[in-house]
Design an enzyme around this catalytic site. Structure first.
Site, PDB file in Angstrom:
ATOM      1  N   SER A 278      63.197  25.092  41.579  1.00 39.20           N
ATOM      2  CA  SER A 278      62.394  24.393  42.575  1.00 39.20           C
ATOM      3  C   SER A 278      63.008  24.608  43.952  1.00 39.20           C
ATOM      4  O   SER A 278      64.237  24.715  44.087  1.00 39.20           O
ATOM      5  CB  SER A 278      62.353  22.898  42.245  1.00 39.20           C
ATOM      6  OG  SER A 278      61.888  22.153  43.351  1.00 39.20           O
ATOM      7  N   ARG A 317      16.337  50.158  30.995  1.00 35.62           N
ATOM      8  CA  ARG A 317      17.396  50.398  31.986  1.00 35.62           C
ATOM      9  C   ARG A 317      17.465  49.157  32.857  1.00 35.62           C
ATOM     10  O   ARG A 317      16.457  48.744  33.433  1.00 35.62           O
ATOM     11  CB  ARG A 317      17.112  51.644  32.831  1.00 35.62           C
ATOM     12  CG  ARG A 317      18.255  52.056  33.727  1.00 35.62           C
ATOM     13  CD  ARG A 317      19.436  52.678  32.954  1.00 35.62           C
ATOM     14  NE  ARG A 317      19.248  54.106  32.779  1.00 35.62           N
ATOM     15  CZ  ARG A 317      19.004  54.675  31.607  1.00 35.62           C
ATOM     16  NH1 ARG A 317      18.887  53.926  30.527  1.00 35.62           N
ATOM     17  NH2 ARG A 317      18.871  55.973  31.498  1.00 35.62           N
TER      18      ARG A 317
END
Length: 449
Positions: A278, A317
């Site tokens: 930390s 398509r």
């Protein structure tokens, strides 16, 4: 400059792997287009559909190094798809107009989809290696801690004792199933596409299926029963598979985070100087890889949902859903590789504190074995009466803080049937592990370990 964490110079090897990025790179994708064109030319030359000389010339130039990627970028932006610009460059590279035989009877989607399948094939090989590494790491942990007792937890509360080996074997079994899923889906997914304009191969004058079969033989892919231009279940299946795999990684990461809590401290991620530090609290040792895994799993899950959306395509398509795959499929694979790599890292270096596991078993003064006591008294007092009696005694343990074994030994009804030594045996968590060890052995055998 890269805008994605997958390609970031800082983050890319945290959230993905170099090998997986290479599979989905521009260079490899274009090479797959060219591999298709070369294979098609060879197949059609064998069938006499195009001249042998043309096939040889086309194949001679099917190398991504000969493609001008700057020009390809500009042409793709102008045309809308990259395949035609690649074909145009390939045609121009060939001598004496022989390149005009290139792409004979094919359509853009044939090449794009088959190239994607070839990329998936390469990517799945990388996934399989990750799976094998994780299976090996989990098997080693399951074997080493087969008989190491710890608290099983239900709704985040202590439930009954298990072993850490058993805990590892539960997820080992899942990864064995993932490996089976991978083997099973390959036959469905690694199938090429060659159908022409609307999938009917009409431009090849009755020789389409023969050309298709020869092409797939060249590419070592399965032959499609029918065109799958807008039927995308197999692509979606790959995504769902990766969602399942990363979901199990996420389960491991969550358990590691919970077991690393200060109040638990039963396992830790691998440690090296500064890892998990930390910026303000010097004592902290944060989970790191497990945090990354959690994030990666969540994003993969969302991207899989997008891939499922891409299944809803119009007619023969599609107008848009197909392009969803272009965006999310490479990301799913790259992020999955990152999750698997981080998971393997955690498991191969996992630090296990068996002493703390034992200490946590004793936190509740014996309450964790109340079921064992109830079942031990059942033959003498009846199961339901034993349950109610032990329940009342457990409340006294909570109220007084005294050990369960002491209060059991002081109960006159219980003392008539079991002495303190017998009760102490019932109250030892190591004596209430059920078939955990046998189950670990069974999973190890299934895993081939």
């Amino acid at each position: 400059m890269p805008a994605s964490l997958i390609d970031s110079a800082v983050f890319r090897d945290i959230f993905s792997t170099p090998e997986m990025r290479s599979v989905f790179s521009d260079e490899n994708r274009v090479q797959k287009y060219l591999d298709f064109e070369a294979a098609l030319a060879r197949a059609q030359a064998r069938l006499g559909i195009i001249p042998n000389e043309a096939a040889e010339e086309i194949c001679r130039h099917c190398h991504a190094a000969e493609i001008d990627f700057g020009k390809l970028k500009m042409q793709t932006e102008r045309i809308g798809y990259p395949v035609l610009p690649v074909v145009q460059q390939l045609v121009a590279l060939c001598r004496d107009g022989l390149g005009e035989w290139c792409h004979w009877g094919a359509t853009t989607q044939d090449i794009t989809d088959t190239a994607t399948v070839m990329q998936i094939r390469e990517a799945l090989e990388l996934i399989e290696r990750h799976l094998d590494g994780i299976i090996a790491a989990l098997a080693a942990l399951a074997r080493e801690y087969r008989d190491t007792p710890m608290a099983g937890r239900s709704n985040l509360q202590q439930a009954v004792p298990i072993t850490f080996g058993y805990k590892m074997a539960t997820v080992l079994a899942a990864f064995v199933r993932h490996r089976e899923r991978l083997n099973q889906l390959r036959a469905r997914v690694l199938v090429g596409e060659f159908g022409g304009a609307a999938g009917t191969l009409s431009s090849l004058g009755g020789r389409g299926l023969a050309a298709q079969a020869e092409l797939m033989k060249e590419l070592e892919l399965g032959v499609p029963a029918i065109a799958w231009h807008t039927v995308r279940d197999c692509i979606a299946e790959v995504g769902c598979f990766l969602g399942l795999v990363t979901g199990t990684c996420g389960k491991i990461a969550l358990d590691v985070k919970l077991l690393m809590q200060t109040e638990v401290e039963e396992v830790y991620e691998p440690f090296h100087e500064g890892r998990g530090s930390s910026s303000t609290m010097p004592q902290k040792r944060n989970p790191i890889s497990s945090v990354y895994i959690t994030a990666l799993v969540s994003v993969v899950r969302q991207q899989v949902a997008a891939l499922l959306d891409a299944m809803v395509e119009d007619h023969e398509r599609a107008t848009g859903p197909w392009e969803i795959e272009w965006i999310v499929l490479p990301e799913i694979f790259c992020l999955t590789a990152g999750a698997l790599a981080q998971t393997a890292f955690v498991l191969k270096g996992l630090q296990v504190d068996a002493n703390k596991m034992r200490a946590n078993l004793d936190l509740t003064k014996g309450l964790i074995v109340s079921e064992a006591v109830m079942m031990g008294l059942g033959p003498y007092l009846g199961r339901q009466y034993a349950h109610d009696l032990v329940y009342d005694i457990c409340r006294k343990v909570v109220a007084t803080g005294r050990p369960l074994v002491d209060l059991l030994a002081e109960n006159a009804e219980i003392a008539k049937h079991l002495d303190r030594a017998a009760l102490a045996k019932l109250c030892d968590p190591a004596n209430y592990l059920g078939e955990a060890g046998a189950m670990v052995d069974r999973v190890l055998a299934i895993a081939g370990r």
